[in-house]
Design a protein around this motif. Structure first.
Motif, mmCIF file in Angstrom:
data_model
loop_
_atom_site.group_PDB
_atom_site.id
_atom_site.type_symbol
_atom_site.label_atom_id
_atom_site.label_comp_id
_atom_site.label_asym_id
_atom_site.label_seq_id
_atom_site.Cartn_x
_atom_site.Cartn_y
_atom_site.Cartn_z
ATOM 1 N N ASN A 253 21.906 17.186 43.689
ATOM 2 C CA ASN A 253 20.633 17.693 43.184
ATOM 3 C C ASN A 253 20.689 19.184 42.876
ATOM 4 O O ASN A 253 20.058 19.652 41.925
ATOM 5 N N THR B 168 14.596 21.936 36.331
ATOM 6 C CA THR B 168 14.548 20.915 35.285
ATOM 7 C C THR B 168 13.265 21.003 34.463
ATOM 8 O O THR B 168 13.146 20.326 33.444
ATOM 9 N N LEU C 278 16.394 11.206 44.827
ATOM 10 C CA LEU C 278 17.244 10.013 44.917
ATOM 11 C C LEU C 278 17.566 9.492 43.523
ATOM 12 O O LEU C 278 17.432 8.309 43.227
ATOM 13 N N ASN C 279 17.992 10.387 42.648
ATOM 14 C CA ASN C 279 18.366 10.016 41.287
ATOM 15 C C ASN C 279 19.802 9.507 41.249
ATOM 16 O O ASN C 279 20.584 9.749 42.190
ATOM 17 N N PRO C 280 20.198 8.804 40.198
ATOM 18 C CA PRO C 280 21.543 8.193 40.154
ATOM 19 C C PRO C 280 22.685 9.196 40.320
ATOM 20 O O PRO C 280 23.666 8.907 41.019
ATOM 21 N N TYR C 281 22.572 10.365 39.694
ATOM 22 C CA TYR C 281 23.655 11.349 39.811
ATOM 23 C C TYR C 281 23.815 11.820 41.252
ATOM 24 O O TYR C 281 24.943 11.895 41.775
ATOM 25 N N ALA D 88 12.337 11.813 43.808
ATOM 26 C CA ALA D 88 12.991 12.494 42.686
ATOM 27 C C ALA D 88 14.389 12.965 43.061
ATOM 28 O O ALA D 88 15.256 13.123 42.195
ATOM 29 N N ARG E 161 22.561 19.376 39.529
ATOM 30 C CA ARG E 161 21.766 18.760 38.461
ATOM 31 C C ARG E 161 20.513 19.563 38.149
ATOM 32 O O ARG E 161 20.078 19.671 36.997
ATOM 33 N N GLY F 293 8.648 18.554 42.887
ATOM 34 C CA GLY F 293 8.999 17.142 42.791
ATOM 35 C C GLY F 293 8.782 16.444 44.128
ATOM 36 O O GLY F 293 8.537 17.075 45.157
ATOM 37 N N VAL G 168 16.469 20.770 39.995
ATOM 38 C CA VAL G 168 15.283 20.141 40.558
ATOM 39 C C VAL G 168 14.049 20.734 39.880
ATOM 40 O O VAL G 168 14.129 21.696 39.125
#
Length: 346
Positions: free
Chosen positions: A136, A276, A157-160, A155, A139, A151, A141
């Protein structure tokens, strides 16, 4: 290079050292119910990390303290936004540490089994959640203009991020299996070597996929190079393990963790926590840092004390460098039982 950049680099080094050293600790804890069949074998596994596990956790404390002092905005946004996952990690680490200390306090199989479960869970949870957290961070947040996380928990627990968690979990288990093959004798050594052959291939696929995703989304030429080094080192570890060269295999898995962690921090820089919602809201090494005077004092303290810490930890590893096996575990002395009273006195 400014002091902001220097301290970003130093924090990256601290996290790398933590994952490198605590990684095999976590791996051994996770493998405790898998590679041990008796109490003597369980004690062998625990004794491989017994002298060093608490010293390895110091890297986490220093990394957290350095982040707080050098980049207070980063620390505040990170620990407020990731409060629940970091709390779960903290509780798991506390339970794990207590389990190491209290496991042998009572001569009871049930008592020891319960603490063994605590060691397993206390090792598995951080190994998974650290990867989710760093996934995270890289990527990005949902940070607003005040650098507050807006968030929700799901949020994160996203795939990436979940793939990142699976990557660290598998890397640490592989690292721990190689460490056990290096540090033990007898059946445990052969079981650990055989497990490395099987789980190493899965680790290569999962970690390779995570690094490829990182490269495609945030990478450049430098991160491509470090990601390739990580993949090559993991392949080298599997080959060395197959040739029964445990020392080289351990160095290779260590290289994998170092290169993979470097890839994440290089992909993150110059941000420390991207937003993000709008790139303007991102925290960077500039807007999240302390004053130059604070960073200057911290630098002098680090220069003075870091070599001492490294020398002491290196010495402790040197002292406890030899292999151990069940033959080194003293057998428990049976508790004397009172003689039965004569029949007439019952």
């Amino acid at each position: 290079m400014t002091l902001n950049d220097v301290w970003f680099l130093l924090i990256a080094v601290l996290w790398t050292g933590y994952f490198l050293l605590e990684g095999f600790d976590f791996g051994v804890g996770i493998l405790l119910p898998i590679l041990s069949r008796s109490e003597s074998e369980r004690r062998v596994l625990l004794n491989t990390i017994g002298p060093v596990w608490d010293g390895n956790e110091v890297w986490l404390l220093v990394a957290g303290g350095a982040t707080f002092a050098a980049f207070p905005e980063w620390y505040a946004s990170l620990f407020s936004g990731f409060y629940l996952p970091l709390l779960i990690i903290l509780v798991a680490l506390i339970v794990r540490g207590v389990a190491f200390e209290y496991r042998g306090k009572v001569d009871s199989d049930r008592w020891r089994r319960n603490w063994d479960r605590a060691i397993f869970v206390g090792s598995l949870v951080p190994a998974l959640l650290w990867g989710v957290a760093f996934g995270n961070i890289v990527r990005g947040v949902a940070l607003d203009s005040g650098h507050h996380y807006v968030g929700g928990l799901f949020a994160l627990l996203n795939p990436y991020a979940l793939l990142g968690g699976l990557t660290t979990l598998l890397l640490f288990v592989t690292h721990g299996a190689v460490f056990l093959a290096l540090k033990t004798t007898g059946d445990i050594r052969y079981f650990a070597r055989d497990l490395t052959k099987r789980i190493g291939v899965v680790t290569l696929v999962v970690a390779g996929g995570f690094l490829l995703w990182t490269q495609l989304s945030r990478g450049d030429a430098v991160t491509a190079a470090t990601a390739l080094v990580a993949a090559a080192a993991l392949v080298g570890a599997l080959l060395a393990n197959w040739r029964e060269r445990e020392g080289w295999a351990f160095l290779a898995t260590a290289g994998t963790i170092v290169a993979a962690t470097a890839t994440l921090f290089l992909a993150l820089y110059p941000n420390v926590l991207p937003s993000t919602l709008d790139p303007v809201y991102s925290l960077t090494v500039t807007n999240a840092s302390s004053t130059p005077y604070t960073l200057k004092i911290m630098t002098w303290v680090a220069v003075a004390f870091t070599p001492v810490v490294l020398l002491y930890q290196g010495w402790s590893y040197w002292v406890f460098r030899r292999r151990i096996g069940v033959q080194h575990i003293p057998q428990a002395t049976p508790t004397p039982q009172p003689a039965p009273a004569p029949a007439g006195q019952r």
